[in-house]
Write a protein that holds these residues in place. Structure first.
Motif, PDB file in Angstrom:
ATOM      1  N   MET A  65       0.812  -1.216   0.000  1.00  0.00           N
ATOM      2  CA  MET A  65       0.000   0.000   0.000  1.00  0.00           C
ATOM      3  C   MET A  65       0.850   1.272   0.000  1.00  0.00           C
ATOM      4  N   VAL A  66       2.166   1.109  -0.012  1.00  0.00           N
ATOM      5  CA  VAL A  66       3.108   2.225   0.040  1.00  0.00           C
ATOM      6  C   VAL A  66       2.811   3.093   1.273  1.00  0.00           C
ATOM      7  N   MET A  67       2.710   2.410   2.417  1.00  0.00           N
ATOM      8  CA  MET A  67       2.454   3.061   3.705  1.00  0.00           C
ATOM      9  C   MET A  67       3.525   2.596   4.683  1.00  0.00           C
ATOM     10  N   ASP A  68       3.801   3.417   5.685  1.00  0.00           N
ATOM     11  CA  ASP A  68       4.698   2.922   6.721  1.00  0.00           C
ATOM     12  C   ASP A  68       3.881   2.070   7.695  1.00  0.00           C
ATOM     13  N   ARG A  69       4.585   1.189   8.374  1.00  0.00           N
ATOM     14  CA  ARG A  69       3.938   0.206   9.251  1.00  0.00           C
ATOM     15  C   ARG A  69       3.126   0.879  10.367  1.00  0.00           C
TER      16      ARG A  69
END
Length: 152
Positions: A65-69
């Motif tokens: 999702m191209v998100m940080d954890r």
């Protein structure tokens, strides 16, 4: 309630600002439609990824999702609370796997019609061909390496 168009402004000189403003604007449209199904755009995207890819670790889902954890962790809490996804044991004691529940699948089915409404409204306003071109360009942006010194 009708979705209102903002006043037109000059193009932002900053690429990041322009992308973020466009993302917020499009999210407002999709949130307006998905709200009838009790979901926000990010929640719908998470549930859709899990449906399409199956159970994933938090790190795998964040990367796809191209998100940080950390941001993803905050986004999944209400989905778990509402019984739309489950968090189970992963491959080892340090990892957790996320999966769609039957309740989540049912909500996603309802929300898909609302998402289609938002998609149709966007394409009617922006142009179907322009929307396809935009998606291709944005996919390219998500895969850029820049100079290789920035985390992906």
């Amino acid at each position: 309630m009708e979705f209102k168009e903002p006043e037109t402004a000059e193009p932002a000189p900053c690429n990041c600002l322009a992308l973020r403003q466009a993302a917020r604007r499009v999210s407002q449209l999709y949130d307006f439609h998905l709200g009838a199904a009790g979901l926000r755009t990010t929640q719908y995207s998470i549930l859709t990824k899990l449906k399409r890819l199956g159970p994933l670790s938090i790190n795998e889902l964040a990367k796809s999702m191209v998100m940080d954890r950390t941001t993803l962790g905050r986004a999944i809490r209400p989905l778990e609370r509402d019984g739309l996804l489950k968090i189970g044991a992963g491959d080892d004691a340090r990892t957790r796997r996320l999966g769609l529940t039957a309740v989540g699948q049912a909500r996603l089915t309802i929300a898909a019609d609302k998402w289609n409404d938002a998609q149709r409204e966007f394409e009617q306003s922006f142009g179907k061909n322009d929307a396809a071109t935009l998606r291709s360009a944005l996919l390219r942006v998500t895969t850029l390496d820049f100079d290789g010194s920035h985390p992906a």
